[in-house]
Scaffold this motif. Structure first.
Motif, PDB file in Angstrom:
ATOM      1  N   GLU A  16     -53.592  -9.164   3.071  1.00  0.00           N
ATOM      2  CA  GLU A  16     -52.147  -9.115   3.267  1.00  0.00           C
ATOM      3  C   GLU A  16     -51.743  -9.933   4.487  1.00  0.00           C
ATOM      4  O   GLU A  16     -50.715 -10.622   4.472  1.00  0.00           O
ATOM      5  N   ARG A  17     -52.519  -9.886   5.546  1.00  0.00           N
ATOM      6  CA  ARG A  17     -52.187 -10.672   6.733  1.00  0.00           C
ATOM      7  C   ARG A  17     -52.252 -12.164   6.431  1.00  0.00           C
ATOM      8  O   ARG A  17     -51.384 -12.941   6.871  1.00  0.00           O
ATOM      9  N   GLU A  20     -49.128 -13.092   4.570  1.00  0.00           N
ATOM     10  CA  GLU A  20     -47.978 -13.188   5.464  1.00  0.00           C
ATOM     11  C   GLU A  20     -47.964 -14.527   6.198  1.00  0.00           C
ATOM     12  O   GLU A  20     -46.917 -15.174   6.306  1.00  0.00           O
ATOM     13  N   GLU A  24     -45.159 -17.527   5.784  1.00  0.00           N
ATOM     14  CA  GLU A  24     -44.414 -18.055   6.924  1.00  0.00           C
ATOM     15  C   GLU A  24     -44.483 -19.583   6.958  1.00  0.00           C
ATOM     16  O   GLU A  24     -43.497 -20.266   7.258  1.00  0.00           O
ATOM     17  N   MET A 166     -41.669  -8.042  -2.680  1.00  0.00           N
ATOM     18  CA  MET A 166     -43.024  -8.573  -2.532  1.00  0.00           C
ATOM     19  C   MET A 166     -43.435  -9.372  -3.765  1.00  0.00           C
ATOM     20  O   MET A 166     -44.235 -10.309  -3.671  1.00  0.00           O
ATOM     21  N   ARG A 169     -42.155 -12.861  -3.256  1.00  0.00           N
ATOM     22  CA  ARG A 169     -42.993 -13.517  -2.250  1.00  0.00           C
ATOM     23  C   ARG A 169     -44.310 -13.985  -2.860  1.00  0.00           C
ATOM     24  O   ARG A 169     -44.757 -15.120  -2.625  1.00  0.00           O
ATOM     25  N   ASP A 183     -37.230 -12.558   3.999  1.00  0.00           N
ATOM     26  CA  ASP A 183     -38.594 -12.051   3.904  1.00  0.00           C
ATOM     27  C   ASP A 183     -38.547 -10.611   3.400  1.00  0.00           C
ATOM     28  O   ASP A 183     -37.725  -9.812   3.859  1.00  0.00           O
ATOM     29  N   SER A 185     -40.160  -8.182   4.101  1.00  0.00           N
ATOM     30  CA  SER A 185     -40.322  -7.210   5.173  1.00  0.00           C
ATOM     31  C   SER A 185     -38.969  -6.730   5.701  1.00  0.00           C
ATOM     32  O   SER A 185     -38.884  -5.686   6.359  1.00  0.00           O
TER      33      SER A 185
END
Length: 527
Positions: A16-17, A20, A24, A166, A169, A183, A185
């Motif tokens: 997941e990181r 992200e 970005e 999500m 995304r 985003d 988030s």
């Protein structure tokens, strides 16, 4: 026949990181792309490919032809093809009818239809199931791979969706293109609890209430707290955080309840809770309670007063961080408690239109500071105080496209006009003010007798089809559901609010009369 199991969505294959970080990096590409395509002169605009996935990726009671109608509600974006260096990939659950494409193409002045169609591709999984369109794409690797293969330059392409979750995304990551939207988030900011927090931080008036509720016990405690603080509250609204078009709302009558310290208060409150009125007919107390536990919610005072109205402001934050007020609207509401969105009038009454635009500007700046991107809308209620002055209360942030997005975009594309928020008016290039009355809900069982072609013929035969010469007339939309549900939408554009209302009513009358005529029993032919 048993319903077949849905396909599985393959995992991204990264943490997941890592997802992200990659997202970005993709979003950063919007800045140089926006600078390149933002010019008003078509000769100055660079090449671009727009991938449109108009998915209802939120809980929404919608399926079959109705879902297709909502997906086609964004077909106004076809008018981007007026720019000769623009390509478009438009995804829908089912293939768009050629006659519908012809209809929209006919509304674009100065465009050769065959040339525009060479730059347009419709991709469809031919899946009518009541699931989000993005899910249908993600669970078919060959489909998103095909979309990616049709993109000539990933650095000059972006994704447009109705909502951003999500799922959207992940689709952007699959395609390797940025997403024109906030985003995921930040999704919380578009919920009822998040909205109240933004209003407070921006210093904008909003109803007395309590957010971040997780159970009906929380609801009881919140109403008791509100009642103790403000005994004059006559009605309260309970709202699910992610409900849309009023479908997640319930109204509670608090009038006549004793003071919260009275021993009979608890029993009286329980009776009022059990008899609250739900906006959606399919909802009952148990279902709503489960919704609160699953989605969370808020309770707030239902504003009441003289000349109560519910206008909205549509806004945009560009990839460059610019905050723009796009339009104001008076919402047309209906349903059991008057909270369901049916349509809109544009622009909002200037008596309070500039007031809500100013308040929305504060909210927009706050959202921009938090990283919001793309189009969104702020809903208000307005009432007159004892001295006759308008008071406004912010009640909701729709951090997505909504029911006022498509009619305004239709007007803007058709007229090349501009909204002036400081005056609350929209002017065409010739200086003429323009107004419209719009709805997604022209509906009758008799209308099921029509096909989209029938509707086109009626408006053309009666001389109300949009006329580019005088920039007045009607545009039809949400056409796939007319034969199945007897429902479609219309935008009626004219030179004054009164004329726009009259044109809208005239079209409604024409359709109603024609539906009665064609459904009348016809005699057998002579033998």
């Amino acid at each position: 026949m048993a319903m077949m199991e849905p396909l599985e969505v393959p995992p991204l294959g990264i943490s997941e990181r890592e997802a992200e970080i990659q997202f970005e990096k993709l979003q950063a590409k919007l800045i140089p792309l926006w600078k390149s395509i933002g010019g008003l002169d078509p000769e100055e605009q660079g090449e671009q490919t727009v991938v449109i996935v108009p998915s209802q990726s939120i809980e929404f009671d919608c399926k079959g032809a109705e879902m297709q109608s909502y997906e086609e509600r964004m077909l106004y974006l076809l008018m981007l093809l007026r720019q000769p260096r623009t390509r478009m990939i438009y995804v829908t659950s089912q293939t768009i009818l050629p006659t519908t494409l012809d209809y929209y193409m006919s509304l674009m002045p100065g465009v050769i239809t065959s040339h525009a169609l060479q730059r347009f591709i419709n991709i469809a999984p031919e899946d009518r199931s009541p699931r989000s369109l993005t899910t249908k794409v993600l669970e078919r690797p060959h489909l998103w791979s095909k979309i990616r293969s049709l993109i000539p330059d990933l650095d000059r392409t972006y994704l447009v969706s109705y909502t951003v979750t999500m799922q959207e995304r992940d689709l952007a990551l699959r395609l390797g293109i940025p997403l024109y939207g906030s985003d995921p988030s930040l999704f919380y900011l578009g919920g009822k609890s998040g909205g109240r927090e933004v209003f407070a931080a921006a210093g904008v008036s909003h109803p007395v209430g309590v957010e971040n509720l997780q159970s009906m016990d929380d609801v009881r405690a919140a109403i008791t707290k509100m009642h103790a603080k403000k005994p004059s509250i006559g009605m309260a609204m309970v709202k699910l955080n992610d409900g849309i078009s009023g479908e997640g709302n319930a109204v509670i009558d608090l009038s006549g309840l004793p003071n919260p310290v009275d021993p009979s208060y608890a029993a009286g409150m329980e009776e009022r809770l059990q008899s609250m009125v739900f906006e959606a007919s399919s909802v009952n107390f148990d279902k709503f309670s489960n919704g609160i536990e699953k989605l969370g919610g808020i309770v707030e005072e239902r504003i009441q007063g003289r000349d109560f109205l519910s206008p909205s402001v549509q806004m945009r934050v560009s990839p460059l961080g610019e905050v723009e007020i796009l339009s104001t609207h008076d919402q047309l509401l209906g349903g059991p408690s008057g909270g369901s969105f049916l349509g809109s009038r544009f622009p909002a009454n200037p008596e309070y239109g500039t007031l809500i635009a100013s308040e929305a500007g504060k909210i927009g700046e706050r959202l921009a500071d938090l990283g919001a991107l793309g189009r969104f809308a702020i809903d208000f209620v307005v009432v007159r105080d004892e001295e006759g002055r308008w008071q406004s209360f912010a009640i909701e942030i729709n951090l997505r496209m909504g029911g006022t997005t498509h009619p305004f975009q239709i007007l803007q594309f058709l007229t090349d006009g501009r909204f002036y928020p400081e005056d609350g008016v929209f002017r065409a290039p010739n200086g003429q003010q323009k107004f419209y009355t719009a709805s997604d809900h022209l509906e009758s069982t008799l209308y099921r007798a029509f096909s989209p072609n029938d509707l086109f013929y009626i408006v053309i035969r009666n001389g109300v089809h949009f006329d580019q010469a005088n920039l007045t007339g009607v545009l039809l939309h949400m056409l796939p559901t007319v034969g199945e549900n007897g429902r479609f939408g219309v935008v009626a554009v004219d030179n004054s609010p009164k004329e726009a209302d009259a044109l809208y009513q005239h079209v409604q009358t024409l359709i109603q009369e024609e539906s009665k005529r064609i459904t009348a029993v016809q005699p057998l032919p002579a033998v």
